[in-house]
Motif scaffolding. Structure first.
Motif, PDB file in Angstrom:
ATOM      1  N   ILE A 189     -35.702 -64.540  13.423  1.00  0.00           N
ATOM      2  CA  ILE A 189     -35.537 -64.309  11.989  1.00  0.00           C
ATOM      3  C   ILE A 189     -34.977 -62.914  11.744  1.00  0.00           C
ATOM      4  N   ALA A 190     -34.084 -62.832  10.788  1.00  0.00           N
ATOM      5  CA  ALA A 190     -33.583 -61.546  10.299  1.00  0.00           C
ATOM      6  C   ALA A 190     -34.192 -61.339   8.924  1.00  0.00           C
ATOM      7  N   VAL A 191     -34.860 -60.213   8.754  1.00  0.00           N
ATOM      8  CA  VAL A 191     -35.470 -59.883   7.468  1.00  0.00           C
ATOM      9  C   VAL A 191     -34.620 -58.785   6.839  1.00  0.00           C
ATOM     10  N   ASP A 192     -34.085 -59.086   5.679  1.00  0.00           N
ATOM     11  CA  ASP A 192     -33.223 -58.152   4.970  1.00  0.00           C
ATOM     12  C   ASP A 192     -33.992 -57.576   3.788  1.00  0.00           C
ATOM     13  N   LEU A 193     -33.846 -56.292   3.555  1.00  0.00           N
ATOM     14  CA  LEU A 193     -34.532 -55.623   2.460  1.00  0.00           C
ATOM     15  C   LEU A 193     -33.543 -55.266   1.365  1.00  0.00           C
ATOM     16  N   ASP A 194     -33.922 -55.447   0.109  1.00  0.00           N
ATOM     17  CA  ASP A 194     -33.015 -55.116  -0.978  1.00  0.00           C
ATOM     18  C   ASP A 194     -32.720 -53.620  -1.060  1.00  0.00           C
ATOM     19  N   ARG A 215     -34.825 -62.730   2.821  1.00  0.00           N
ATOM     20  CA  ARG A 215     -34.605 -61.509   2.042  1.00  0.00           C
ATOM     21  C   ARG A 215     -35.918 -61.125   1.370  1.00  0.00           C
ATOM     22  N   VAL A 216     -36.309 -59.871   1.516  1.00  0.00           N
ATOM     23  CA  VAL A 216     -37.550 -59.364   0.944  1.00  0.00           C
ATOM     24  C   VAL A 216     -37.204 -58.315  -0.108  1.00  0.00           C
ATOM     25  N   HIS A 217     -37.785 -58.471  -1.268  1.00  0.00           N
ATOM     26  CA  HIS A 217     -37.595 -57.479  -2.323  1.00  0.00           C
ATOM     27  C   HIS A 217     -38.592 -56.345  -2.118  1.00  0.00           C
ATOM     28  N   SER A 218     -38.147 -55.132  -2.343  1.00  0.00           N
ATOM     29  CA  SER A 218     -38.993 -53.971  -2.076  1.00  0.00           C
ATOM     30  C   SER A 218     -40.291 -54.014  -2.868  1.00  0.00           C
ATOM     31  N   PHE A 219     -40.265 -54.533  -4.082  1.00  0.00           N
ATOM     32  CA  PHE A 219     -41.492 -54.615  -4.867  1.00  0.00           C
ATOM     33  C   PHE A 219     -42.526 -55.483  -4.152  1.00  0.00           C
ATOM     34  N   ASP A 220     -42.090 -56.636  -3.636  1.00  0.00           N
ATOM     35  CA  ASP A 220     -43.009 -57.526  -2.915  1.00  0.00           C
ATOM     36  C   ASP A 220     -43.564 -56.851  -1.670  1.00  0.00           C
ATOM     37  N   LEU A 221     -42.705 -56.120  -0.981  1.00  0.00           N
ATOM     38  CA  LEU A 221     -43.129 -55.451   0.252  1.00  0.00           C
ATOM     39  C   LEU A 221     -44.192 -54.393  -0.015  1.00  0.00           C
ATOM     40  N   PHE A 222     -44.024 -53.610  -1.063  1.00  0.00           N
ATOM     41  CA  PHE A 222     -44.991 -52.559  -1.362  1.00  0.00           C
ATOM     42  C   PHE A 222     -46.222 -53.089  -2.082  1.00  0.00           C
ATOM     43  N   ALA A 223     -46.051 -54.126  -2.895  1.00  0.00           N
ATOM     44  CA  ALA A 223     -47.183 -54.669  -3.644  1.00  0.00           C
ATOM     45  C   ALA A 223     -48.138 -55.454  -2.746  1.00  0.00           C
ATOM     46  N   ASP A 224     -47.583 -56.225  -1.812  1.00  0.00           N
ATOM     47  CA  ASP A 224     -48.436 -57.061  -0.960  1.00  0.00           C
ATOM     48  C   ASP A 224     -47.796 -57.230   0.418  1.00  0.00           C
ATOM     49  N   PRO A 225     -47.830 -56.181   1.250  1.00  0.00           N
ATOM     50  CA  PRO A 225     -47.182 -56.253   2.564  1.00  0.00           C
ATOM     51  C   PRO A 225     -47.772 -57.336   3.462  1.00  0.00           C
ATOM     52  N   GLU A 226     -49.070 -57.610   3.319  1.00  0.00           N
ATOM     53  CA  GLU A 226     -49.686 -58.642   4.156  1.00  0.00           C
ATOM     54  C   GLU A 226     -49.082 -60.015   3.850  1.00  0.00           C
ATOM     55  N   ARG A 227     -48.862 -60.281   2.581  1.00  0.00           N
ATOM     56  CA  ARG A 227     -48.270 -61.573   2.199  1.00  0.00           C
ATOM     57  C   ARG A 227     -46.852 -61.727   2.748  1.00  0.00           C
ATOM     58  N   VAL A 228     -46.085 -60.640   2.710  1.00  0.00           N
ATOM     59  CA  VAL A 228     -44.726 -60.670   3.267  1.00  0.00           C
ATOM     60  C   VAL A 228     -44.789 -60.931   4.773  1.00  0.00           C
ATOM     61  N   ALA A 229     -45.701 -60.256   5.461  1.00  0.00           N
ATOM     62  CA  ALA A 229     -45.843 -60.450   6.914  1.00  0.00           C
ATOM     63  C   ALA A 229     -46.256 -61.879   7.237  1.00  0.00           C
ATOM     64  N   LEU A 230     -47.176 -62.442   6.443  1.00  0.00           N
ATOM     65  CA  LEU A 230     -47.611 -63.820   6.667  1.00  0.00           C
ATOM     66  C   LEU A 230     -46.467 -64.810   6.415  1.00  0.00           C
ATOM     67  N   ARG A 231     -45.631 -64.520   5.433  1.00  0.00           N
ATOM     68  CA  ARG A 231     -44.485 -65.378   5.149  1.00  0.00           C
ATOM     69  C   ARG A 231     -43.498 -65.370   6.313  1.00  0.00           C
ATOM     70  N   VAL A 232     -43.210 -64.183   6.842  1.00  0.00           N
ATOM     71  CA  VAL A 232     -42.301 -64.065   7.997  1.00  0.00           C
ATOM     72  C   VAL A 232     -42.906 -64.769   9.208  1.00  0.00           C
ATOM     73  N   ALA A 233     -44.192 -64.562   9.446  1.00  0.00           N
ATOM     74  CA  ALA A 233     -44.869 -65.219  10.572  1.00  0.00           C
ATOM     75  C   ALA A 233     -44.813 -66.737  10.416  1.00  0.00           C
ATOM     76  N   GLY A 234     -45.000 -67.228   9.200  1.00  0.00           N
ATOM     77  CA  GLY A 234     -44.933 -68.670   8.950  1.00  0.00           C
ATOM     78  C   GLY A 234     -43.564 -69.248   9.224  1.00  0.00           C
ATOM     79  N   ILE A 235     -42.518 -68.517   8.861  1.00  0.00           N
ATOM     80  CA  ILE A 235     -41.155 -68.983   9.133  1.00  0.00           C
ATOM     81  C   ILE A 235     -40.934 -69.100  10.634  1.00  0.00           C
ATOM     82  N   LEU A 236     -41.512 -68.172  11.385  1.00  0.00           N
ATOM     83  CA  LEU A 236     -41.375 -68.207  12.845  1.00  0.00           C
ATOM     84  C   LEU A 236     -42.251 -69.278  13.491  1.00  0.00           C
ATOM     85  N   GLY A 237     -43.185 -69.826  12.722  1.00  0.00           N
ATOM     86  CA  GLY A 237     -44.062 -70.850  13.270  1.00  0.00           C
ATOM     87  C   GLY A 237     -45.389 -70.315  13.757  1.00  0.00           C
TER      88      GLY A 237
END
Length: 101
Positions: free
Chosen positions: A13-18, A50-72
């Protein structure tokens, strides 16, 4: 430039930041970030997220879980009680303030 890349087994996965695309400026850069880059990476077999900076700073755990889920990878979220203990509101004693005046 891909700000973050991760893999698990055969999945990549490639994670792109705004923040990155906004900083680089220019019409071509925005077009690259929103259309061209994802399509090229998908053709190469990558997942693109693509991750929006607001989401990353507001709830980094949720972003990490989303990326982990995409990877399986099914990760367990942190217990809610631990997170709530750290962010308890401050209670001001307004009655004590009014009796002093």
């Amino acid at each position: 430039v891909i700000p973050l890349a991760a893999s698990l087994g055969e999945r990549v996965i490639a994670v792109d930041l705004d923040l990155i695309s906004e900083r680089s400026g220019g019409e071509q850069s925005l077009r690259d970030a929103l259309r061209l880059r994802p399509s090229v990476l998908r053709r190469l077999g990558w997942h693109y997220h693509r991750v929006h900076s607001f989401d990353l700073f507001a709830d980094p755990e949720r972003v990490a879980l989303r990326v982990a889920g995409i990877l399986g990878y099914e990760a367990e979220p942190a217990p809610e009680s631990a997170a709530q203990e750290e962010t308890q509101p401050i209670v001001l004693d307004t009655q004590a303030e009014s009796t002093r005046s």
